[in-house]
Design a protein around this motif. Structure first.
Motif, PDB file in Angstrom:
ATOM      1  N   ARG A 168     -55.011  43.525  18.379  1.00 18.79           N
ATOM      2  CA  ARG A 168     -54.154  42.353  18.542  1.00 18.79           C
ATOM      3  C   ARG A 168     -53.833  42.264  20.026  1.00 18.79           C
ATOM      4  N   GLU A 169     -53.991  41.092  20.590  1.00 16.62           N
ATOM      5  CA  GLU A 169     -53.672  40.877  22.001  1.00 16.62           C
ATOM      6  C   GLU A 169     -52.237  40.400  22.139  1.00 16.62           C
ATOM      7  N   PHE A 170     -51.697  40.573  23.342  1.00 16.92           N
ATOM      8  CA  PHE A 170     -50.372  40.039  23.637  1.00 16.92           C
ATOM      9  C   PHE A 170     -50.247  39.741  25.123  1.00 16.92           C
ATOM     10  N   LEU A 172     -55.302  39.363  14.432  1.00 15.85           N
ATOM     11  CA  LEU A 172     -56.236  40.473  14.392  1.00 15.85           C
ATOM     12  C   LEU A 172     -57.634  39.955  14.720  1.00 15.85           C
ATOM     13  N   ARG A 173     -58.320  40.651  15.623  1.00 19.04           N
ATOM     14  CA  ARG A 173     -59.700  40.280  15.960  1.00 19.04           C
ATOM     15  C   ARG A 173     -60.518  41.555  16.178  1.00 19.04           C
ATOM     16  N   GLY A 176     -50.364  41.329  33.109  1.00 18.46           N
ATOM     17  CA  GLY A 176     -49.215  40.996  32.262  1.00 18.46           C
ATOM     18  C   GLY A 176     -49.572  40.810  30.799  1.00 18.46           C
ATOM     19  N   THR A 177     -50.753  41.243  30.436  1.00 14.37           N
ATOM     20  CA  THR A 177     -51.209  41.160  29.051  1.00 14.37           C
ATOM     21  C   THR A 177     -51.552  42.564  28.563  1.00 14.37           C
ATOM     22  N   GLY A 178     -51.869  42.649  27.297  1.00 14.20           N
ATOM     23  CA  GLY A 178     -52.296  43.919  26.740  1.00 14.20           C
ATOM     24  C   GLY A 178     -52.878  43.720  25.364  1.00 14.20           C
ATOM     25  N   PHE A 179     -53.175  44.833  24.723  1.00 15.36           N
ATOM     26  CA  PHE A 179     -53.693  44.798  23.363  1.00 15.36           C
ATOM     27  C   PHE A 179     -53.368  46.122  22.702  1.00 15.36           C
ATOM     28  N   LEU A 180     -53.436  46.115  21.389  1.00 14.07           N
ATOM     29  CA  LEU A 180     -53.234  47.345  20.634  1.00 14.07           C
ATOM     30  C   LEU A 180     -54.197  47.368  19.467  1.00 14.07           C
TER      31      LEU A 180
END
Length: 163
Positions: free
Chosen positions: A143-145, A108-109, A50-54
């Motif tokens: 960026r994670e979400f 941002l990481r 249920g998470t992601g990143f871009l």
């Protein structure tokens, strides 16, 4: 909202088909003046939980808007002509035509080696092109979400099998 794993797997499938047909997803954000902005990003990845990143390299307006409001909507629509033509011929969708993911984008990481591997795998087929070298050579930050909610893109009169 916690998304059930079976729903998440359907979301991931629909999202993947959408990204294959479009090569991107759209991310909607809002400026401090209340103006909407759509940012197409081809490097959105969904995890198993249920998470992601871009990868965020060129999205100046998105980065600017996130300073005031980190809420975004990530929209992915399957634009495959074969998908749409077969759906219209049958008068029925066999799968959702798209999905909207509601989330907050994180700070941002630096990308991990695993994240860099995923993006390099995605762009591998075009890596030889001049355009690829110009825009995809410096993926370093993500960026994670966590998806808080979602909504299917639907056309109710053609959705009987899916509801």
């Amino acid at each position: 909202m916690n998304i059930d794993l079976s729903h998440w797997n359907v979301i991931k499938r629909v999202f993947a088909k959408s990204q294959r047909s479009n090569m991107h997803a759209n991310i909607a954000s809002v400026s401090k003046e209340g103006m909407p902005n759509i940012t197409p990003i081809g490097t959105v990845f969904l995890n198993e939980d249920g998470t992601g990143f871009l990868f965020d390299s060129f999205s100046q307006k998105l980065a600017e808007n996130l300073k005031q409001n980190s809420n975004v909507c990530i929209s992915a629509v399957n634009s495959s002509k074969i998908f749409w033509l077969s759906s219209f011929i049958k008068g029925q969708f066999d799968d959702y035509p798209g999905v909207r993911l509601y989330t907050k984008l994180g700070e941002l990481r630096l990308a991990t080696d695993q994240e860099k591997l995923l993006v390099n795998t995605r762009i591998r087929s075009l890596k030889w092109t001049k355009g690829s070298k110009l825009i995809w050579s410096d993926f370093t930050h993500v960026r994670e979400f966590k998806v808080d909610n979602y909504r299917w893109i639907q056309y109710p009169s053609m959705m009987d099998k899916l509801t």
